[in-house]
Design a protein around this motif. Structure first.
Motif, PDB file in Angstrom:
ATOM      1  N   ARG A 116    -138.267  -9.374 -27.058  1.00  0.00           N
ATOM      2  CA  ARG A 116    -137.611  -9.479 -25.746  1.00  0.00           C
ATOM      3  C   ARG A 116    -138.332 -10.483 -24.854  1.00  0.00           C
ATOM      4  O   ARG A 116    -137.701 -11.229 -24.108  1.00  0.00           O
ATOM      5  N   PRO A 156    -136.162 -10.141 -15.520  1.00  0.00           N
ATOM      6  CA  PRO A 156    -136.183  -9.589 -16.875  1.00  0.00           C
ATOM      7  C   PRO A 156    -137.425  -9.972 -17.681  1.00  0.00           C
ATOM      8  O   PRO A 156    -137.895  -9.182 -18.502  1.00  0.00           O
ATOM      9  N   VAL A 172    -140.230  -7.603 -16.451  1.00  0.00           N
ATOM     10  CA  VAL A 172    -140.014  -6.242 -16.958  1.00  0.00           C
ATOM     11  C   VAL A 172    -140.351  -6.181 -18.449  1.00  0.00           C
ATOM     12  O   VAL A 172    -141.018  -5.247 -18.907  1.00  0.00           O
ATOM     13  N   ALA A 173    -139.923  -7.184 -19.206  1.00  0.00           N
ATOM     14  CA  ALA A 173    -140.219  -7.212 -20.650  1.00  0.00           C
ATOM     15  C   ALA A 173    -141.722  -7.308 -20.894  1.00  0.00           C
ATOM     16  O   ALA A 173    -142.264  -6.649 -21.785  1.00  0.00           O
ATOM     17  N   ALA A 179    -143.299  -3.913 -20.068  1.00  0.00           N
ATOM     18  CA  ALA A 179    -142.966  -2.919 -21.096  1.00  0.00           C
ATOM     19  C   ALA A 179    -143.872  -3.106 -22.313  1.00  0.00           C
ATOM     20  O   ALA A 179    -144.409  -2.139 -22.861  1.00  0.00           O
ATOM     21  N   VAL A 191    -139.524   2.810 -21.627  1.00  0.00           N
ATOM     22  CA  VAL A 191    -138.955   1.463 -21.516  1.00  0.00           C
ATOM     23  C   VAL A 191    -137.441   1.506 -21.349  1.00  0.00           C
ATOM     24  O   VAL A 191    -136.897   0.968 -20.385  1.00  0.00           O
ATOM     25  N   GLU A 192    -136.757   2.118 -22.307  1.00  0.00           N
ATOM     26  CA  GLU A 192    -135.303   2.032 -22.352  1.00  0.00           C
ATOM     27  C   GLU A 192    -134.617   2.835 -21.246  1.00  0.00           C
ATOM     28  O   GLU A 192    -133.578   2.427 -20.733  1.00  0.00           O
ATOM     29  N   ARG A 245    -136.158  -0.432 -17.980  1.00  0.00           N
ATOM     30  CA  ARG A 245    -134.949  -1.248 -18.139  1.00  0.00           C
ATOM     31  C   ARG A 245    -133.708  -0.626 -17.514  1.00  0.00           C
ATOM     32  O   ARG A 245    -132.601  -1.103 -17.715  1.00  0.00           O
ATOM     33  N   SER A 246    -133.856   0.446 -16.741  1.00  0.00           N
ATOM     34  CA  SER A 246    -132.693   1.088 -16.137  1.00  0.00           C
ATOM     35  C   SER A 246    -132.912   1.277 -14.640  1.00  0.00           C
ATOM     36  O   SER A 246    -133.974   0.994 -14.108  1.00  0.00           O
ATOM     37  N   ARG A 291    -133.932  -0.649  -9.340  1.00  0.00           N
ATOM     38  CA  ARG A 291    -134.155  -1.081 -10.715  1.00  0.00           C
ATOM     39  C   ARG A 291    -135.557  -0.726 -11.189  1.00  0.00           C
ATOM     40  O   ARG A 291    -136.478  -0.625 -10.408  1.00  0.00           O
ATOM     41  N   SER A 292    -135.681  -0.540 -12.485  1.00  0.00           N
ATOM     42  CA  SER A 292    -136.950  -0.254 -13.166  1.00  0.00           C
ATOM     43  C   SER A 292    -137.550   1.101 -12.805  1.00  0.00           C
ATOM     44  O   SER A 292    -138.739   1.325 -12.996  1.00  0.00           O
TER      45      SER A 292
END
Length: 164
Positions: A34, A68, A71-72, A75, A118-119, A123-124, A130-131
């Motif tokens: 990612r 993104p 965040v990646a 994570a 993470v998921e 990421r949500s 967010r997050s």
């Protein structure tokens, strides 16, 4: 028993930890991929923030929770900060005679918690933020409890060494 080299029999030393290393490694590759995807997509070869261009061509950084690449990167970093220690603690407990059933359960729960972190967390979104999905807290606190639990269990397994 496994056979090494010239037919020398050798007992398997940590088959539970070795078994669970595979799904943890696969998920680590997913997290790493990612980061690479966002680096290529956003043409950001270095750093942890994506670069976006406004109408005039100036570079602006997005807020961390909406970026993104950031965040990646977080994570991936969170995973790398916790999982190696957990696998080490599991291996030590296993090598000293820890319960295979308990260690299977602990590592399965840890994998679920790391994926949830993470998921369903980073990421949500939760209530528009967010997050901050519900999996983030579950993953964080669950992972911390698992690390303390594995360390404590490993110490308990070798308690006779200390005379207890």
């Amino acid at each position: 028993m496994v056979t090494l080299g010239l037919g020398i029999p050798m007992p398997m030393l940590a088959p539970i930890t070795a078994t669970w290393s595979a799904p943890f490694a696969v998920y680590l590759v997913v997290l790493s991929s990612r980061i690479v995807y966002h680096r290529i997509k956003d043409r950001t070869p270095m750093g942890d923030r994506s670069k976006t261009l406004d109408v005039k061509g100036a570079t602006n950084s997005e807020a961390p929770e909406t970026d993104p690449l950031y965040v990646a990167t977080r994570a991936h970093a969170n995973f790398v900060e916790n999982v190696p220690l957990a696998l080490t603690l599991s291996a030590l407990a296993e090598l000293n005679g820890g319960s295979r059933r308990l260690l299977h359960g602990a590592l399965a729960a840890l994998l679920v918690m790391r994926v949830a972190h993470v998921e369903l967390g980073l990421r949500s979104s939760f209530r528009g933020v967010r997050s901050i999905g519900p999996g983030r807290a579950v993953g964080y606190y669950g992972t911390q409890a698992m690390l303390v639990g594995l360390a404590g269990y490993g110490a308990w397994v070798v308690r006779e060494y200390w005379g207890f």
